[in-house]
Scaffold this motif. Sequence first.
Motif, short mmCIF file in Angstrom:
data_model
loop_
_atom_site.label_atom_id
_atom_site.label_comp_id
_atom_site.label_asym_id
_atom_site.label_seq_id
_atom_site.Cartn_x
_atom_site.Cartn_y
_atom_site.Cartn_z
N UNK A 121 45.03 89.34 58.59
CA UNK A 121 44.77 88.18 57.76
C UNK A 121 45.44 86.81 58.54
N UNK A 122 46.41 86.84 59.10
CA UNK A 122 47.03 85.71 59.71
C UNK A 122 46.02 85.38 60.80
N UNK A 123 45.47 86.24 61.54
CA UNK A 123 44.65 86.01 62.63
C UNK A 123 43.33 84.96 62.20
N UNK A 124 42.94 85.32 60.92
CA UNK A 124 41.54 84.67 60.42
C UNK A 124 41.90 83.31 60.22
N UNK A 125 43.05 82.88 59.81
CA UNK A 125 43.60 81.68 59.71
C UNK A 125 43.62 80.84 61.01
N UNK A 126 43.72 81.26 62.05
CA UNK A 126 43.79 80.72 63.34
C UNK A 126 42.68 80.91 64.28
N UNK A 127 42.02 81.69 63.87
CA UNK A 127 40.82 82.17 64.97
C UNK A 127 39.98 81.11 65.37
N UNK A 128 39.58 80.12 64.57
CA UNK A 128 38.70 79.18 65.15
C UNK A 128 39.35 78.02 65.90
N UNK A 129 40.63 78.03 65.88
CA UNK A 129 41.54 77.00 66.26
C UNK A 129 41.87 77.38 67.59
N UNK A 130 41.69 78.71 68.04
CA UNK A 130 42.27 79.05 69.35
C UNK A 130 41.62 78.64 70.61
N UNK A 131 40.28 78.54 70.68
CA UNK A 131 39.33 77.90 71.88
C UNK A 131 39.75 76.40 71.85
N UNK A 132 40.00 75.54 70.93
CA UNK A 132 40.00 74.17 70.96
C UNK A 132 41.44 74.03 71.51
N UNK A 133 42.55 74.82 71.37
CA UNK A 133 43.75 74.78 71.56
C UNK A 133 43.95 75.12 73.10
N UNK A 134 43.27 76.41 73.38
CA UNK A 134 43.31 76.71 75.05
C UNK A 134 42.87 75.82 75.86
N UNK A 135 41.86 74.86 75.42
CA UNK A 135 40.92 74.02 76.21
C UNK A 135 41.63 72.55 76.23
N UNK A 136 41.94 72.18 75.05
CA UNK A 136 42.67 70.83 75.12
C UNK A 136 44.09 70.68 75.16
N UNK A 137 44.80 71.67 74.97
CA UNK A 137 46.25 71.62 75.17
C UNK A 137 46.85 72.46 76.42
N UNK A 138 46.40 73.69 76.39
CA UNK A 138 47.10 74.47 77.45
C UNK A 138 46.41 73.99 78.79
N UNK A 139 44.97 74.30 78.96
CA UNK A 139 44.34 73.78 80.11
C UNK A 139 44.02 72.46 80.41
N UNK A 140 44.02 71.79 79.28
CA UNK A 140 43.99 70.20 79.24
C UNK A 140 42.59 69.89 79.82
N UNK A 141 41.55 70.42 79.39
CA UNK A 141 40.21 70.12 79.89
C UNK A 141 39.83 68.55 79.93
N UNK A 142 39.57 68.02 80.55
CA UNK A 142 39.09 66.53 80.91
C UNK A 142 37.96 66.35 79.77
#
Length: 526
Positions: free
Chosen positions: A365-386
């Motif tokens: 249930x908790x992951x369902x609230x976050x799963x659509x945000x995981x890719x944007x977080x990884x690309x924008x915040x973690x890997x800081x894709x240009x």
Amino acid sequence: MTNKNYYHYIFLGIISINYFFPYFIFGSITAFYHDNFDSLVVYNKIIGEIYRDGFNFDHAKIFLAGELEFYYLRHIFKPFVIIYSLFDPELAYWITDFLFKITSYISFYCLSKKIQKNNFISFIGASLFSCLAPFTTLGFGLAIFPYLFYLIIYKSKLTVKHYLVVVFFGLNTDIVADIFFVPTILIVIFLIDKRILITKISNIIKILSLFFICSILTSANLIYLLFLDFEMHRIEFTNHAKPFLNNLLQTILNIFKFPNGLNWSFLKVLPYSIVLAPMIIIILFSKNNITKKLLVFSISIHLLIFLFDTKLIINFSNNNIIKMFNPFWISYYLPLVHSLMLVYLIKDSNANTRKCLVFLSCISIFLFQLNSSIVPIQKKIISKEKDYRNIYTFNEYFLYDDYKKIKQIVKKERILSINLDPMVAVMSDINVIDGYHAIYPLSYKIKFRKVIEKELKNNKFLKNYYDNWGSRIYAFNDNPENILINFKEAKKIGAKYILSKNNIDNDQLLLACDNCSKYFKLYKIK
């Protein structure tokens, strides 16, 4: 505050994470775009404009070179689409998303509380069910089905309130997706307790008949299509059999909801598999006969789809009903079956098993609230894709400002999009000849095929994808460095402009705008 109300407030808090967390991080709510942004939300937006403009059905002409009449829009008469006439598409989408989840939760909670008296188990089952639905843009049929079970099985006397609920949600049910709801409900009732089919026959007839009639009333446009003397593109859905072994492997993965690759669908279904796979294993060793029966029914649905895919049983392509319906939509009811499996299993399990299932359900249930945000977080915040473009949000997916410039150039002319989602243009009121359409004439599919014929010859996968399915009427491109689109045929259909993600060097095109956007260029067909 009663325990029951306490859990309801917790549920509201949990689903709020889905909205407030990405908004805090990105300034926009995230969603999986597949089959939502690229189809359903655009359709509902156009229907909203039809309503807002005094039932001006000409708005439907924006699609498919003007050949898609308003009665092809499957939700044209559904009351819930009025929301799209009152608010902008993004807000309307999130309002319906929220209402769907609330309806799902309350509906399943009412049923679960009758199956067993534990508020907490009911809360877990209802919360999970509200998260499992594949789409929240298809009306409220799936969301209200548990409540129909509740009325049929546990209400000895139906009141006006109950009938009003049945009528309201029946009117807001997508008959295309929910065509199998009557046999599904009857089968599940039989599996739970076959005596109910006799003792509650009056409730069954009254509730299901009323619900079905209401759903048919607001699907009158689709019923009308059944009687028109022409073929839909859907008759080719089952023309080609999928390879037996590959399809068998995919079916096994689907039974457990295992992701079949590291792509966008991995994160979408992972929360589902976290609770479903262990639950299936526990059921195999459980003494609860109801869960075993429901599991067999669930597997049977997958096997039935497998048989359709491999053409080992009846070929629906010769049946007129395929104009509107799709036999593969029977899988739409699996979230309900799986949620019932969970409640019955937790009810009769020992303490350790119960804790395990509750723990896994909470994680899911908790992951369902976050799963659509995981890719944007990884690309924008973690890997800081240009220059990262967050296509999981409305603004970044539909690029309103960029397409506004295109609209000013093309005005009322039509465009063809290459390596871009054509429905994005529709969202900015640009006329198109392509797009993602669940229901449209086969004649247009054949006509459009001439535009992409050379591309399909170079790519067997795309050829099968278009010829044997074809709901995505796209200008498919096998090699961005060598675009083989037939622009003369595109112009015959009605396109005056080409919008392309890639540069095109072709004598048939003139560059119309190279600085409208950093994501695409606009060309005019000579």
